[in-house]
Design an enzyme around this catalytic site. Structure first.
Site, PDB file in Angstrom:
ATOM      1  N   ASP A 146     -25.135  26.684  19.504  1.00  0.00           N
ATOM      2  CA  ASP A 146     -25.925  25.748  20.303  1.00  0.00           C
ATOM      3  C   ASP A 146     -26.559  24.710  19.394  1.00  0.00           C
ATOM      4  OD1 ASP A 146     -26.901  24.741  22.665  1.00  0.00           O
ATOM      5  OD2 ASP A 146     -27.776  26.638  23.313  1.00  0.00           O
ATOM      6  N   HIS A 195     -26.500  15.779  20.007  1.00  0.00           N
ATOM      7  CA  HIS A 195     -27.286  16.873  20.580  1.00  0.00           C
ATOM      8  C   HIS A 195     -26.603  18.227  20.431  1.00  0.00           C
ATOM      9  CE1 HIS A 195     -30.437  14.476  22.759  1.00  0.00           C
ATOM     10  NE2 HIS A 195     -29.559  13.539  22.476  1.00  0.00           N
TER      11      HIS A 195
END
Length: 742
Positions: free
Chosen positions: A370, A156
């Site tokens: 991110d 992730h």
């Protein structure tokens, strides 16, 4: 599902009772709705509190299996190695990662605990989906115990460049842990390429496009792992539906009223994390106020900073810096009764968060690095009115998809300031055009579609087209029923055009200590010569030996094709064979590869000199370490040294076999050679005899009419087994008789 956290956390009430509340974090937000749609699913994870894990239980229609983490695990595995070592390293070293061997030990122990819990829960032939950086060793650990399951892993967060990842102690163990998966998924294409580059450079495994060939050890065949990009999303419909809720709509209106009905509301929503760019955002906001570009009477900023990892020093320091900056901005610029920055260091439930998104004219997502950033997608899903502007960092994974956002480099404060001003001044018509594009992307590609895509690829990873590990059709020394074997030979002999191919050592000739003293079975060679003269029959010998060596020990006629060095060398072809098929697959040496081969040979000779009895064989495109005659523990130690050396060779195929390790500077396999031979001879089916790990690449390609025969013991993808060279000669003789009769 295997994740560090369960989708719920335990909370102790004043009366001592325990209640379960939804866990924080993007992973839980994304996966919770997916798990509710699975017919038979379990979620394995930590309950959020140290100590003994409760018994498995049901919550919100999900079967939850808690994993125990004690306080030391939390400190070393979670706060330590996961969040003070891996997290900063994987986020471009925005802060310096810390390395402690005790943290690594705890990481291994905790990963093994998750792996055992998942292995105990999964049904036979089931699917296990492992999530995120805290559990990167779990796939390999599961595979060691459960060879019957499919294993997927999804990361992730970003995956760093090879240069950064190489700083990680135990880096190769981490890669091998991930390669226990059948499918490894990433958020962005750059992350997938970074991972492939790390595998190529540090492990030396063959990488072909998005497929990694993972060499098997012992009797295990080569496995192939697919690496793919799967940008995660949100439950878009559920978020959008909340905007129709009368209470949520009223809450959005009330929020603006509570702020004094400003002309514009700017919102930032983040975990309090140094990767989110909160300090850069506040610096830009403060400068805009200082410049007079923004009037605090007309425009208010809300910064939601959800508490995160507050026991980690870097996060405690970040909170102090953020709160000091907010206080300074408000002290300098806030009108009486209204903040310039409304700072909220707490969590909001989904309804309140949706109301915040509906109230905001501009949302700032300024992450320095991110994996995805689901806040950006949640804001878009919250604006069916097609109003609002998203300012999005180009370093967030969402930037690959949400191209209609106002893109910004958050490291450039001047650019960030300009982007904020542009967003605040954007006309409604332009807002509508951008938001319509953004909503199309988010609503059409929701978390259900993401999960379906990943699981579909994982399901297909068992298909030969994806090159996954071969099925073990025969285990150990399982013998073949003689009648079934004879029927297989009879059926094969009736096929119009056939290819008969065989390995040499251990199949046509018994294994001997002195490779030069090998004596092939004359009966087998004679039968192969006879078969090569029959109509519709092509015959080939496919060996790891060099072509010249194979030729000298077999003296076969030109009607029998000789293939040496696992396919890198092909001898003369019969005139009726389509030579261009093999020519197109030929792998030539280049000066660079010749230099590399010389270097490999010298390094293997250095290993051999340290282990008496170990020998090095050279081939035109490979060097081979032979450990059969090593003294004492020399065979094991020399093999370990060779495999350790192999991780430094990014473009070399390393193939361990029976007391050999081969280093090839060109990518070859017996399986690829058989494919080419079958096409060149226009064969309708083929039969192959092999005894070694290297022969499994052939057996892995068996079609419905093909026949694979394993010679000797060991797990194999072949459908039939014979004991040794005597049985090989008998089988070839039987096949010759049947073919003459057909």
């Amino acid at each position: 599902m295997v994740a560090n956290r369960l989708p719920v956390d335990s909370r102790t009430l004043p009366d001592g009772a325990t209640e379960w509340v939804t866990s924080p974090g993007g992973l839980v937000t994304a996966m919770e709705s997916v798990m509710r749609t699975v017919d038979s699913g379990a979620w394995v994870g930590w309950g959020g509190s140290p100590g003994e894990a409760p018994e498995p239980f049901e919550a919100d229609g999900m079967s939850l299996y808690p994993v125990r983490l004690d306080q030391q695990d939390v400190e070393r595995y979670y706060e330590g190695f996961s969040n003070a070592t891996l997290w900063p390293l994987y986020h471009d070293v925005i802060v310096d990662p810390e390395f402690h061997r005790t943290w690594w030990d705890s990481y291994v122990t905790a990963n093994r605990r998750f792996a055992r819990a998942a292995g105990a829960v999964a049904s036979k032939g089931g699917t296990i989906w492992v999530h995120d950086y805290q559990l990167q060793l779990v796939p390999r650990m599961i595979r060691d115990d459960r060879t019957d399951v499919r294993i997927g892993f999804f990361n992730h967060i970003p995956f760093p460049s090879v240069e950064l990842f190489s700083q990680l102690p135990k880096r190769n163990q981490m890669l091998r842990g991930l390669l226990g998966s059948d499918l490894v998924g990433f958020q962005r294409e750059s992350d997938a390429q970074n991972f492939l580059g790390a595998v190529r450079k540090l492990l030396g495994y063959q990488v072909d496009g998005q497929v990694i060939s993972v060499p098997g050890l012992g009797a295990a065949p080569v496995r192939e792992v697919l690496v793919q990009t799967f940008p995660i999303s949100i439950d878009s419909e559920a978020v959008s539906a909340l905007t129709e809720d009368a209470e949520v709509r009223e809450r959005a209106v009330q929020l603006r009223r509570d702020l004094g009905d400003p002309h514009k509301v700017v919102l930032g929503v983040d975990r309090l994390d140094y990767t989110k760019g909160i300090r850069h955002r506040l610096k830009a906001w403060g400068e805009l106020l200082n410049d007079g570009s923004i009037d605090p009477h007309d425009t208010v900023m809300i910064q939601v900073a959800t508490p995160s990892r507050e026991r980690v020093e870097a996060y405690r320091q970040l909170r102090d810096e953020v709160e000091l900056t907010v206080g300074r901005i408000n002290g300098d610029h806030a009108p009486i009764g209204r903040p310039a920055v409304s700072y909220q260091h707490r969590s909001f439930d989904r309804r309140d968060m949706t109301a915040l998104f509906m109230a905001a004219d501009v949302v700032l997502v300024t992450a320095l690095r991110d994996g995805m950033n689901l806040v950006a997608k949640e804001y878009v899903a919250s604006r069916p009115d097609l109003r609002g502007v998203l300012v999005l960092s180009e370093f967030a994974g969402a930037a690959d998809e949400l191209r209609a956002a106002v893109m910004v480099n958050p490291h450039d404060i001047d650019e960030l300031k300009s982007a904020i001003l542009r967003a605040l001044a954007m006309p409604e018509e332009e807002q509508e055009d951008a938001m319509r594009s953004l909503r199309h992307q988010v609503m059409e590609n929701d978390v259900q579609a993401w999960a379906h895509d990943f699981l579909q690829h994982l399901e297909q990873s068992g298909d030969p087209a994806y090159g996954t590990r071969p099925t073990v059709r025969l285990a150990g020394d399982d013998s073949t029923d003689p009648e079934a074997f004879d029927q297989a030979l009879e059926d094969f002999s009736d096929v119009p055009r056939i290819l008969i191919a065989s390995d040499f050592d251990g199949v046509l000739a018994p294994i001997v200590d002195d490779r030069d003293a090998v004596q092939p079975d004359p009966r087998a060679l004679s039968t192969l010569r006879e078969l090569s003269e029959l109509p519709g029959v092509a015959v080939a010998l496919v060996s790891g030996r060099a072509l010249e060596d194979l030729d000298s020990h077999t003296t076969m006629p030109s009607s029998v094709v000789l293939v040496g060095s696992h396919g890198a060398e092909v001898g003369a072809l019969p005139p009726w064979m389509q030579s261009e098929v093999l020519d197109s697959a030929a792998l030539s040496m280049t000066p660079e590869k010749e230099d590399l081969l010389r270097s490999i040979t010298e390094n293997l000779r250095r290993i051999a000199r340290a282990h008496p009895g170990v020998e090095v064989e050279t081939k035109p495109s490979a060097a081979v370490l032979h450990t059969r005659n090593a003294k004492g523990r020399g065979s094991l130690n020399a093999t370990d040294s060779a495999l350790e050396y192999a991780v430094t060779l990014p473009d070399v195929t390393v193939t361990p076999g029976k007391e050999v390790v081969e280093f090839s500077v060109v990518h070859t396999s017996k399986g690829a050679a058989i494919d080419a031979l079958a096409r060149a001879s226009a064969a309708d089916a083929w039969l192959y005899l092999g005894d070694d790990v290297t022969d499994e690449s052939v057996f892995a390609r068996l079609g419905d009419r093909d026949v694979g025969i394993k010679v000797g013991e060991g797990d194999t993808a072949a459908g039939y087994r014979v004991a040794g060279t005597d049985e090989v000669a008998a089988a070839l003789k039987r096949l010759s008789e049947l073919r003459r009769e057909s």
